[in-house]
Design an enzyme around this catalytic site. Structure first.
Site, PDB file in Angstrom:
ATOM      1  N   ASP A  45      71.148  -2.109  49.751  1.00 49.06           N
ATOM      2  CA  ASP A  45      71.249  -3.439  49.331  1.00 49.06           C
ATOM      3  C   ASP A  45      69.811  -4.515  49.547  1.00 49.06           C
ATOM      4  O   ASP A  45      69.914  -5.834  49.186  1.00 49.06           O
ATOM      5  CB  ASP A  45      72.225  -4.057  49.760  1.00 49.06           C
ATOM      6  CG  ASP A  45      73.396  -3.366  49.290  1.00 49.06           C
ATOM      7  OD1 ASP A  45      73.699  -3.165  48.416  1.00 49.06           O
ATOM      8  OD2 ASP A  45      74.366  -3.229  50.180  1.00 49.06           O
ATOM      9  N   ASP A  46      68.700  -3.894  49.988  1.00 49.57           N
ATOM     10  CA  ASP A  46      67.544  -4.760  50.392  1.00 49.57           C
ATOM     11  C   ASP A  46      66.724  -4.825  49.327  1.00 49.57           C
ATOM     12  O   ASP A  46      66.415  -3.749  48.573  1.00 49.57           O
ATOM     13  CB  ASP A  46      66.741  -3.999  51.564  1.00 49.57           C
ATOM     14  CG  ASP A  46      65.558  -4.528  52.052  1.00 49.57           C
ATOM     15  OD1 ASP A  46      65.765  -5.651  53.014  1.00 49.57           O
ATOM     16  OD2 ASP A  46      64.451  -4.389  51.382  1.00 49.57           O
ATOM     17  N   TYR A  47      66.353  -6.240  49.117  1.00 44.39           N
ATOM     18  CA  TYR A  47      65.350  -6.417  47.506  1.00 44.39           C
ATOM     19  C   TYR A  47      64.134  -5.554  47.968  1.00 44.39           C
ATOM     20  O   TYR A  47      63.817  -5.177  46.805  1.00 44.39           O
ATOM     21  CB  TYR A  47      65.285  -7.966  47.587  1.00 44.39           C
ATOM     22  CG  TYR A  47      64.544  -8.464  46.485  1.00 44.39           C
ATOM     23  CD1 TYR A  47      64.866  -8.208  45.383  1.00 44.39           C
ATOM     24  CD2 TYR A  47      62.962  -8.320  46.600  1.00 44.39           C
ATOM     25  CE1 TYR A  47      64.089  -8.603  44.225  1.00 44.39           C
ATOM     26  CE2 TYR A  47      62.197  -8.687  45.753  1.00 44.39           C
ATOM     27  CZ  TYR A  47      62.664  -8.950  44.467  1.00 44.39           C
ATOM     28  OH  TYR A  47      61.836  -9.226  43.425  1.00 44.39           O
TER      29      TYR A  47
END
Length: 395
Positions: A344-346
């Protein structure tokens, strides 16, 4: 002492300035509030200096400062300094200060003792207060007696000093707590991990070749409480803003360089913590974290090392304001776990799009599916995907 040229350059703490002459680096200026003010400080000291590209030896120094302030290993002890007009006693103080490695500290009294002048701690402090080469001569690594933070001549004073110490994970007199303090080695063989990821995915192999060696370093935070407290402060802020706020929070308490204890956070008035820059939501999260730590609900670092990844995720996400991503960062950068992929880390998603030549960010399922190839070293793949974003920004 004259300076032939100077330049400004970006670092993790803001835009610094550096001036040079025929004998070497003549001056380092820490960031002011605006570039114009940083430039004016340099020109105030060297009115005749011209802004110009640095020569190769100064560029190497500049690169070393940038790396050090990014938290990477960087040895600046051999940088040539122009000390033509530096008083002899100051020069001796600076020579001793340059022997202090990142992550360690000495006191003013320690330096006086090493100079063979044990009664000169005040004079040592005055010399460091006039240090024209901050970072290269690491005066931020020198503390007052008893581990007190002491003063600092750079812009921002003690707050800047705390930020620098936090970047290096420093502790009083270089001593780390015997149980939990030392970050220790990674929990895997990095060479074997890189070889595995390279062999498993041609696109990642190209990225590894472009980026170079794997240089991930573990944080040296002395407790799980402090690591999570810092993560809470950093949420949804730029690194520079978060570092400033966390340094202000540290500065509220004695032995500020070691960070606050749960008991100190619980005793501190709301208005005091809010004045340091904490939002109401982060204040409530820190209070909940501190209460759980004080009640023994939070594992120690030693206990955390014995827990499985998902056990830690389940345990720590009970804390207000701590989500899965926060625990994943802890698993990677404090505990050195080999197989973490923060889907979920951009930055991970953006790096994936860059590495695989995609215009759009990947869906979570696509990233998870591709990531299965990188097991059991998805941490290494994640680190390289972040570097892909860094390279794109600087390219």
């Amino acid at each position: 002492m004259t300076a032939h040229g100077f330049t400004l350059f970006d670092t993790a703490i803001g835009r610094c300035g550096i001036a040079w002459g025929g004998r070497g680096v003549a001056f380092v200026q820490l960031p002011e509030a605006r570039d114009s003010e940083t430039r004016a400080r340099v020109l105030q000291r060297f009115p005749g200096a011209r802004e110009a590209p640095p020569p190769p030896d100064v560029q190497r120094t500049l690169d070393g400062i940038v790396a050090l302030l990014r938290g990477e290993a960087s040895d600046l002890s051999a940088v040539a300094l122009d000390m033509e007009r530096v008083p002899p006693f100051h020069r001796r103080v600076y020579e001793v200060a340059r022997t202090i490695p990142p992550g360690a500290t000495l006191t003013y009294g320690d330096i006086a003792g090493r100079l063979g002048a044990p009664g000169s701690a005040r004079a040592v402090g005055q010399a460091l207060g006039r240090n024209p080469f901050p970072i290269v001569v690491p005066c931020h690594r020198v503390l007052a007696a008893g581990g007190r933070i002491g003063g600092f001549s750079g812009n921002g004073g003690v707050t800047t000093k705390l930020r620098l110490l936090a970047l290096e994970g420093a502790h009083a007199a270089g001593a780390l707590p015997a149980d939990d303090g030392d970050a220790g080695p990674l929990g895997f063989d990095p060479d074997a991990a890189v070889a595995h990821v390279r062999a498993s995915d041609a696109a990642l192999a190209r990225l590894i070749d472009a980026v170079g060696p794997f240089r991930m370093r573990l944080d040296r935070t002395s407790s799980l409480f402090l690591a999570l407290a810092e993560s809470i402060v950093y949420q949804q802020l730029t690194g520079k803003a978060a570092a400033t706020i966390f340094a202000r929070v540290r500065a509220l308490f004695p032995r500020a360089h070691e960070g606050p204890t749960p008991e100190q956070i619980l005793r501190a008035p709301d208005e005091k913590l809010r004045a340091a820059g904490l939002s109401q939501a982060k204040l409530l999260a820190l209070r909940d974290l501190a209460r759980r730590a004080a009640d023994g609900e939070l594992p120690t670092l030693a206990e955390a090392r014995r827990m499985e990844d998902e056990q830690l995720v389940e345990r720590l996400t009970r804390v207000r304001g701590v989500g899965r991503w926060t625990v994943e960062m802890l698993l990677m950068f404090r505990l050195g776990r080999p197989d973490v992929l923060p889907v979920d880390d951009y930055g991970i998603r953006k790096g994936f799009a860059i590495a695989f030549g995609q215009g759009d960010l990947p869906a979570r399922t696509e990233l998870e599916a591709r990531g299965a190839r990188w097991r059991p070293y998805r941490t290494v793949a994640s680190w390289y995907l972040w570097r892909a974003v860094d390279a794109a920004r600087s390219g």
